[in-house]
Design an enzyme around this catalytic site. Structure first.
Site, short mmCIF file in Angstrom:
data_model
loop_
_atom_site.label_atom_id
_atom_site.label_comp_id
_atom_site.label_asym_id
_atom_site.label_seq_id
_atom_site.Cartn_x
_atom_site.Cartn_y
_atom_site.Cartn_z
N GLU A 130 8.72 17.08 14.80
CA GLU A 130 9.21 16.89 13.65
C GLU A 130 8.51 17.82 12.38
O GLU A 130 7.27 17.91 12.56
CB GLU A 130 8.96 15.50 13.05
N GLU A 175 9.79 2.34 10.52
CA GLU A 175 10.84 3.50 10.46
C GLU A 175 9.81 4.73 10.52
O GLU A 175 9.38 5.00 9.45
CB GLU A 175 11.49 3.13 8.92
N CYS A 197 13.16 11.91 6.78
CA CYS A 197 13.05 11.70 8.37
C CYS A 197 14.25 11.86 9.18
O CYS A 197 14.15 12.25 10.16
CB CYS A 197 12.36 10.09 8.21
N LYS A 250 0.92 -1.32 -0.13
CA LYS A 250 0.10 -0.09 0.19
C LYS A 250 0.65 1.29 0.16
O LYS A 250 1.35 1.43 0.94
CB LYS A 250 -0.84 0.07 1.32
#
Length: 477
Positions: free
Chosen positions: A379, A245, A279, A170
């Protein structure tokens, strides 16, 4: 305009059971790039059933046979480099020159490398009176993000197939076209039916099926920490393996004996790559309080070189963000940082002049950020660097570790041994010493809420294997 109206399930392009569609927009001008199907629960379940049916037969194929398919897929992707580059430039906003090298070149390399690895990997070993064997984990649900779409797909699908697993993918609905191109390449390569399956849709629908389905043996997810927590929660009900992750808030620690000019340049490069949509981006720069003014001057000069441009142009260095939602998110964080007392060194929260059509944000640097400020803790996922001052080395380590995340980071020092000592004290999955280059064969993954499990090289391959031990009756002495 690209339009896909079918899923790839059980070796065929099939009409979705769900009736919805999802629009995809170009990052540079916000124009409609195309549409994809919005998968329903039943579509995801059909894909899982196909992967489950194919599981045992694919697991029984030889490593050499699996390697042959991977090499065909690598060649097919390479042949479509220009098409993939054009698509992913629009999907992500990364300049096309970088897309060719990173977003296409990287996946081609990894498909070939996993073909090479599976042919040489030791799948069994004698340990005392046991034969310890490594077997594929089974059906893998792969849920991937939009920032490095084909690369993150590859780092799950290629090692999983090499290990003998079957896969249901997906991809992100923000950047899905590259996944359809991959499915076309896989179909052309002749991979057996059901070994690879593609279903697009929303996380709360398709993603949750993959996380909770009892016939999915493992789910590998890359994305936000919030979504990763949900994947873990749902997957726990069937006690399947989960690899995550997730987010990052990586610190670039500039020690007092560092080459400041090199540290500033390297940190900004690590922060602004892919417009900060990375990231492991180094979004916190920790500098000695006594050298803040020097750093500020260097930063102003360096940021001026990051000129914005249309990502479709070969000369563009910094492109837009991937979506309107991401643009608004980043601008909101810049405003929050200023409201909490940060000094604006470069950039700002307004749309850059001349770039109103797309999802552009100014490359921004916030100075005198406190370690507990929102922009130092959360973040942002955009081209925003926060500069934090510290008093001594111990204070720098404390601030670097003052985060729920632990994915990447850097240490800069004129004494490499000192830099290594500091790096060992930082709780994070990767640390670059004086701008050390990214190593695609080294393990990539995080500590704390940056996730668990590793990608890249043999470390990423072993994520998709289970141990089994066969005990033999010891010979009589």
């Amino acid at each position: 305009m690209k339009t896909y109206d079918k899923f790839f399930i059980d070796g065929q392009w099939v009409t979705p059971l769900g009736r919805g569609t999802l629009d995809v927009f170009h990052s540079a001008d916000a124009k409609l790039m195309g549409r994809i199907p919005e998968g329903a629960v039943e579509d995801a379940e059909a894909a899982v059933a196909a992967a489950r049916t194919a599981r045992d037969t694919w697991a029984a194929t030889s490593p050499a046979e699996r390697a042959g398919y991977l090499r065909k897929i690598a060649a097919g992707l390479k042949a479509r480099t220009d098409e993939l580059a054009e698509v992913m430039t629009g999907e992500t906003g990364m300049p096309i020159k970088l897309v060719r090298a990173i977003q296409v070149g990287g996946p081609v390399y990894h498909w070939n490398k996993y073909a090479e690895l599976v042919e040489s990997f030791a799948f069994e070993a004698r340990v005392g009176n046991s034969l310890v064997v490594r077997e594929p984990v089974g059906v893998v649900g792969a849920i991937t993000p939009w920032n490095y779409p084909l690369n993150q797909i590859t780092l799950k699908v290629a090692p999983a197939l090499a290990a003998g697993c079957t896969v249901v993918l997906k991809p992100s609905e923000v950047a899905p076209f590259n996944a359809f191109i991959l499915a076309e390449v896989i179909a052309q390569a002749g991979l057996p039916a059901g070994v690879f399956n593609l279903v697009t849709g929303l996380g709360p629908v398709v993603g949750e099926v993959l996380a909770r389905h009892p016939d999915v043996d493992m789910v590998s997810f890359t994305g936000s920490t919030r979504a990763g927590k949900r994947v873990s929660e749902v997957a726990s009900q069937t006690v399947k393996r989960v690899a995550l992750e997730l987010g990052g808030k990586s610190a670039s620690v500039v020690l007092d004996d560092a080459d400041l000019a090199a540290a500033v340049k390297g940190t900004l490069n690590a922060c602004y790559l892919n417009s900060g949509q990375t990231c492991s981006a180094h979004t916190r720069m920790l500098v000695p309080a006594s050298r803040y003014d020097e750093v500020k001057a260097l930063v102003r000069d360096a940021v001026a070189r990051f000129t914005l441009g249309d990502p479709r142009e070969e000369t563009t260095r910094l492109g837009p963000l991937a979506s309107a939602a991401q643009q608004e998110r980043v601008q909101t964080y810049i405003r929050k940082g200023l409201a909490e007392g940060a000094e604006l060194i470069a950039g700002g929260d307004t749309v850059p002049e001349g770039f109103e059509a797309g999802f552009f944000v100014q490359p921004t640097v916030l100075g005198r950020v406190t370690p507990d400020a929102t922009v130092a803790q959360e973040e942002i996922f955009g081209p925003v660097l926060s500069i934090i001052t510290y008093q001594d080395e111990a204070d720098a380590v404390r601030i670097a570790n003052d985060s729920i995340y632990g994915l990447g980071g850097g240490v800069w020092s004129g004494d490499e041994a000192r830099a290594v000592r500091v790096a060992r004290r930082i709780r994070t999955g990767q640390v670059d010493i004086n701008g050390g280059e990214f190593n695609v064969q080294a393990p990539f993954g995080g500590f704390k809420q940056s996730g668990h499990g590793r990608e890249n090289g043999v470390y990423g391959f072993e994520e998709f294997l289970e141990y089994k031990s066969l005990q033999f009756k010891s010979a009589k002495s």
